[in-house]
Design a protein around this motif. Structure first.
Motif, PDB file in Angstrom:
ATOM      1  N   THR A  35       9.839 -20.675  98.952  1.00 32.26           N
ATOM      2  CA  THR A  35       8.653 -20.537  98.072  1.00 32.26           C
ATOM      3  C   THR A  35       8.421 -21.347  96.942  1.00 32.26           C
ATOM      4  N   LEU A  36       9.581 -21.922  96.557  1.00 31.58           N
ATOM      5  CA  LEU A  36       9.245 -23.104  95.506  1.00 31.58           C
ATOM      6  C   LEU A  36       8.285 -24.131  96.078  1.00 31.58           C
ATOM      7  N   GLY A  37       9.018 -24.673  97.301  1.00 32.59           N
ATOM      8  CA  GLY A  37       8.341 -25.652  98.004  1.00 32.59           C
ATOM      9  C   GLY A  37       6.696 -25.552  98.369  1.00 32.59           C
ATOM     10  N   ALA A  38       6.507 -24.330  98.863  1.00 32.14           N
ATOM     11  CA  ALA A  38       5.320 -23.815  99.364  1.00 32.14           C
ATOM     12  C   ALA A  38       4.228 -23.774  98.165  1.00 32.14           C
ATOM     13  N   SER A  39       4.732 -23.213  97.188  1.00 33.58           N
ATOM     14  CA  SER A  39       3.713 -22.755  96.084  1.00 33.58           C
ATOM     15  C   SER A  39       3.684 -24.232  95.182  1.00 33.58           C
ATOM     16  N   PHE A  40       4.709 -24.680  94.723  1.00 29.36           N
ATOM     17  CA  PHE A  40       4.358 -25.767  93.920  1.00 29.36           C
ATOM     18  C   PHE A  40       3.710 -26.931  94.758  1.00 29.36           C
ATOM     19  N   GLY A  41       4.477 -27.091  96.073  1.00 30.80           N
ATOM     20  CA  GLY A  41       3.754 -28.228  96.848  1.00 30.80           C
ATOM     21  C   GLY A  41       2.108 -27.871  96.989  1.00 30.80           C
ATOM     22  N   ALA A  42       1.690 -26.779  97.381  1.00 32.81           N
ATOM     23  CA  ALA A  42       0.495 -26.445  97.161  1.00 32.81           C
ATOM     24  C   ALA A  42      -0.525 -26.697  95.937  1.00 32.81           C
ATOM     25  N   THR A  43       0.348 -26.500  95.030  1.00 31.22           N
ATOM     26  CA  THR A  43      -0.380 -26.687  93.652  1.00 31.22           C
ATOM     27  C   THR A  43      -0.640 -28.102  93.525  1.00 31.22           C
ATOM     28  N   ILE A  44       0.607 -29.013  93.749  1.00 34.79           N
ATOM     29  CA  ILE A  44       0.318 -30.412  93.375  1.00 34.79           C
ATOM     30  C   ILE A  44      -0.768 -31.169  94.342  1.00 34.79           C
ATOM     31  N   ILE A  45      -0.547 -30.650  95.702  1.00 42.42           N
ATOM     32  CA  ILE A  45      -1.715 -30.971  96.509  1.00 42.42           C
ATOM     33  C   ILE A  45      -3.132 -30.792  95.952  1.00 42.42           C
ATOM     34  N   GLY A  46      -3.201 -29.774  95.608  1.00 45.50           N
ATOM     35  CA  GLY A  46      -4.497 -29.315  95.073  1.00 45.50           C
ATOM     36  C   GLY A  46      -5.095 -30.060  93.952  1.00 45.50           C
ATOM     37  N   ARG A  47      -4.080 -30.340  93.095  1.00 50.04           N
ATOM     38  CA  ARG A  47      -4.035 -31.308  91.905  1.00 50.04           C
ATOM     39  C   ARG A  47      -4.815 -32.665  92.358  1.00 50.04           C
ATOM     40  N   VAL A  48      -4.038 -33.060  93.279  1.00 48.36           N
ATOM     41  CA  VAL A  48      -4.475 -34.790  93.969  1.00 48.36           C
ATOM     42  C   VAL A  48      -5.575 -34.571  94.821  1.00 48.36           C
ATOM     43  N   LEU A  49      -6.068 -33.535  95.648  1.00 46.94           N
ATOM     44  CA  LEU A  49      -7.002 -33.432  96.374  1.00 46.94           C
ATOM     45  C   LEU A  49      -8.333 -33.031  95.798  1.00 46.94           C
ATOM     46  N   GLY A  50      -8.023 -32.115  94.778  1.00 47.10           N
ATOM     47  CA  GLY A  50      -8.910 -31.319  94.124  1.00 47.10           C
ATOM     48  C   GLY A  50      -9.468 -30.026  94.649  1.00 47.10           C
ATOM     49  N   PRO A  51     -10.476 -29.401  94.241  1.00 45.87           N
ATOM     50  CA  PRO A  51     -10.688 -27.764  94.911  1.00 45.87           C
ATOM     51  C   PRO A  51     -11.492 -28.253  96.067  1.00 45.87           C
ATOM     52  N   ILE A  52     -11.347 -27.294  96.867  1.00 49.20           N
ATOM     53  CA  ILE A  52     -12.083 -27.479  98.332  1.00 49.20           C
ATOM     54  C   ILE A  52     -13.556 -26.966  97.956  1.00 49.20           C
ATOM     55  N   THR A  56      -6.318 -25.387  88.803  1.00 49.46           N
ATOM     56  CA  THR A  56      -4.840 -25.504  89.025  1.00 49.46           C
ATOM     57  C   THR A  56      -3.954 -24.878  87.966  1.00 49.46           C
ATOM     58  N   VAL A  57      -4.371 -24.564  86.814  1.00 51.48           N
ATOM     59  CA  VAL A  57      -3.544 -23.942  85.807  1.00 51.48           C
ATOM     60  C   VAL A  57      -3.356 -22.431  86.337  1.00 51.48           C
ATOM     61  N   VAL A  58      -4.254 -21.871  86.921  1.00 50.30           N
ATOM     62  CA  VAL A  58      -4.099 -20.524  87.315  1.00 50.30           C
ATOM     63  C   VAL A  58      -3.105 -20.368  88.542  1.00 50.30           C
ATOM     64  N   ALA A  59      -3.122 -21.286  89.331  1.00 53.91           N
ATOM     65  CA  ALA A  59      -2.381 -21.718  90.555  1.00 53.91           C
ATOM     66  C   ALA A  59      -0.782 -21.613  90.234  1.00 53.91           C
ATOM     67  N   GLY A  60      -0.889 -22.756  88.983  1.00 55.86           N
ATOM     68  CA  GLY A  60       0.341 -22.668  88.309  1.00 55.86           C
ATOM     69  C   GLY A  60       1.309 -21.619  87.862  1.00 55.86           C
ATOM     70  N   VAL A  61       0.296 -20.688  87.345  1.00 56.45           N
ATOM     71  CA  VAL A  61       0.666 -19.462  86.734  1.00 56.45           C
ATOM     72  C   VAL A  61       1.216 -18.463  87.935  1.00 56.45           C
ATOM     73  N   VAL A  62       0.547 -18.464  88.891  1.00 51.94           N
ATOM     74  CA  VAL A  62       0.720 -17.604  90.088  1.00 51.94           C
ATOM     75  C   VAL A  62       2.226 -18.029  90.793  1.00 51.94           C
ATOM     76  N   SER A  63       2.245 -19.499  90.857  1.00 57.48           N
ATOM     77  CA  SER A  63       3.415 -20.011  91.253  1.00 57.48           C
ATOM     78  C   SER A  63       4.565 -19.619  90.482  1.00 57.48           C
ATOM     79  N   ALA A  64       4.669 -19.650  89.134  1.00 55.46           N
ATOM     80  CA  ALA A  64       5.770 -19.241  88.160  1.00 55.46           C
ATOM     81  C   ALA A  64       5.732 -17.851  88.313  1.00 55.46           C
ATOM     82  N   LEU A  65       4.853 -16.866  88.388  1.00 58.23           N
ATOM     83  CA  LEU A  65       5.125 -15.624  88.493  1.00 58.23           C
ATOM     84  C   LEU A  65       5.862 -15.157  89.736  1.00 58.23           C
ATOM     85  N   PHE A  66       5.603 -15.683  90.938  1.00 57.63           N
ATOM     86  CA  PHE A  66       6.346 -15.856  92.136  1.00 57.63           C
ATOM     87  C   PHE A  66       7.966 -15.983  91.803  1.00 57.63           C
ATOM     88  N   VAL A  67       8.092 -17.087  91.014  1.00 59.44           N
ATOM     89  CA  VAL A  67       9.577 -17.567  90.597  1.00 59.44           C
ATOM     90  C   VAL A  67      10.199 -16.448  89.716  1.00 59.44           C
TER      91      VAL A  67
END
Length: 400
Positions: A177-194, A261-272
């Motif tokens: 869960t950590l790898g998938a959620s925070f990994g997706a957050t970092i990828i989104g930060r690098v590549l930007g929104p879709i 990205t901030v919202v995604a980070g909050v969701v990832s944090a809530l998962f944890v």
């Protein structure tokens, strides 16, 4: 002569003084201090939240709303119905009681003989939860004592000898869960929104690679280094982990594309913060309080853990619920990403686009009025018009 030298000569000839630009020194000391304080406070809240969440959920597991299938002595069954910590399902016989456990319709089963008719038999699934199995065995033992007989505990889903406490599945889920959620957050930060369909397909491919890599590593560890944990279901185990990672990373990616990205980070944090606790860990969801038993329906960790246990100990019985729940998270990610694309399209329709900015400075002769400056990040032009001369120079902002 380069543009800077030409600009200086024109400025000197016509008495033009380049406007002073404030140095980009970054945030001031006060702002930096406030940022540090905000980060420290947020980190403190997050860590304390984890301490409280894990302590409340896992420090003192207690039987709560566990389903027990019961067959046999009607009087003893009536007594079990008075127990607040369990939900009793009455079945016809011992075969039906075992089927309830193996199909994951019940957490345990008890077959109660008539007085003087033999021993009590308690069917448990230690692989799903050693603590819950022990609690069910205690209930069976108390009934046997009341009937003046003994209690035989039969384990229908024992854990592997390499995973005797049934904890590996929990560790796999929480760290993936950590790898998938925070990994997706970092990828989104690098590549930007879709923003386009091509970016959507590209991001989907990246997440598939991420999920496959995470699942492959975890499955190899579970099936090779601890031979026998997944038995003959190694590929099913890999598929389950890959699907879980894809559902989590896809949900976080879609939310990041729509909300940032901030919202995604909050969701990832809530998962944890809540998800790991609400999954029940090695104890099972029916050893949690009422609050976490409600939260467990929302977070993906519950369903990832149940999916692994269904495959490992119950021959894939009952995987429908976890697959549907994880599919919902995947759909949330797709819908959020599409909404983000739609919002971007509307914002860039003709008439909605923001006007482009431009920077220019115009000086006419020795009596040049104050220049009119409008800025663009990529281009500046200074035109100097003097007696018998007209010249236009282009340069980057860094040259001013």
């Amino acid at each position: 002569m380069d543009d800077t030298e030409a600009l200086n000569r024109v400025s000197e000839d016509h008495g033009i003084t380049a406007p002073n630009r404030p140095a980009a020194d970054g945030p001031g000391p006060r702002r930096k201090a406030l940022t540090v304080v905000a980060v420290l406070v947020a980190g403190w809240i997050f860590i304390m939240g984890m301490v409280v969440s894990y302590s409340e959920a896992l420090a003192n597991p207690t039987l709560n709303n566990a389903t027990i299938a019961v067959a046999g002595n009607a009087d003893a069954i009536v007594g079990l119905l008075q127990e607040d910590s369990i939900e009793v399902t009455v079945v016809a016989d011992a075969a039906a009681a075992q089927a309830q456990v193996l199909d994951r319709d019940a957490d345990a089963a008890i077959v109660i003989p008539a007085p003087g008719g033999g021993e009590v038999t308690t069917y448990v699934a230690t692989g799903a939860s050693r603590v819950l199995a022990a609690a069910a065995g205690t209930i069976g033992g108390q009934l046997a004592e009341q009937l003046g007989t003994t209690n035989a505990v039969v384990d229908l889903a024992p854990p592997s000898e390499h995973n005797p406490n049934g904890t590996l599945e929990f560790y796999l889920v929480i760290f993936l869960t950590l790898g998938a959620s925070f990994g997706a957050t970092i990828i989104g930060r690098v590549l930007g929104p879709i923003r386009t369909a091509a970016e959507f397909l590209t991001r989907a491919g990246v997440l598939i690679v991420l999920s496959t890599a995470l699942a492959a590593g975890a499955s190899f560890y579970a099936t090779q280094l601890f031979d026998g944990i997944t038995g003959e279901h190694g590929w099913a185990y890999f598929g389950a982990l890959a699907f879980y990672c894809l559902a989590v990373s896809g949900a976080v990616t879609g939310i990041a594309s729509l909300g940032g990205t901030v919202v995604a980070g909050v969701v990832s944090a809530l998962f944890v913060l809540l998800g790991n606790s609400a999954s029940g860990g090695p104890f099972g969801v029916h050893m949690l309080s009422d609050f976490f038993q409600v939260v467990r329906y929302i977070v993906p960790q519950t369903w990832g853990l149940e999916l692994l246990r269904d495959i490992e100990y119950f021959d894939a019985s009952g995987i429908g619920g976890p697959l549907v729940a994880l599919s919902v998270w995947a759909v949330i990610g797709v819908v959020a990403a599409l909404l983000g694309m739609f919002r971007h399209t509307l914002a860039n329709r003709p008439g909605n686009a923001r006007p482009a900015k431009h920077v220019s400075a115009v000086a006419i002769g020795d009596d040049a009025p104050d220049h009119d400056a409008r800025r663009t990040p990529t281009h500046e032009a200074i035109t100097a018009v003097g007696p018998g001369e007209h010249r236009e120079l282009e340069r980057t902002p860094a040259a001013v």
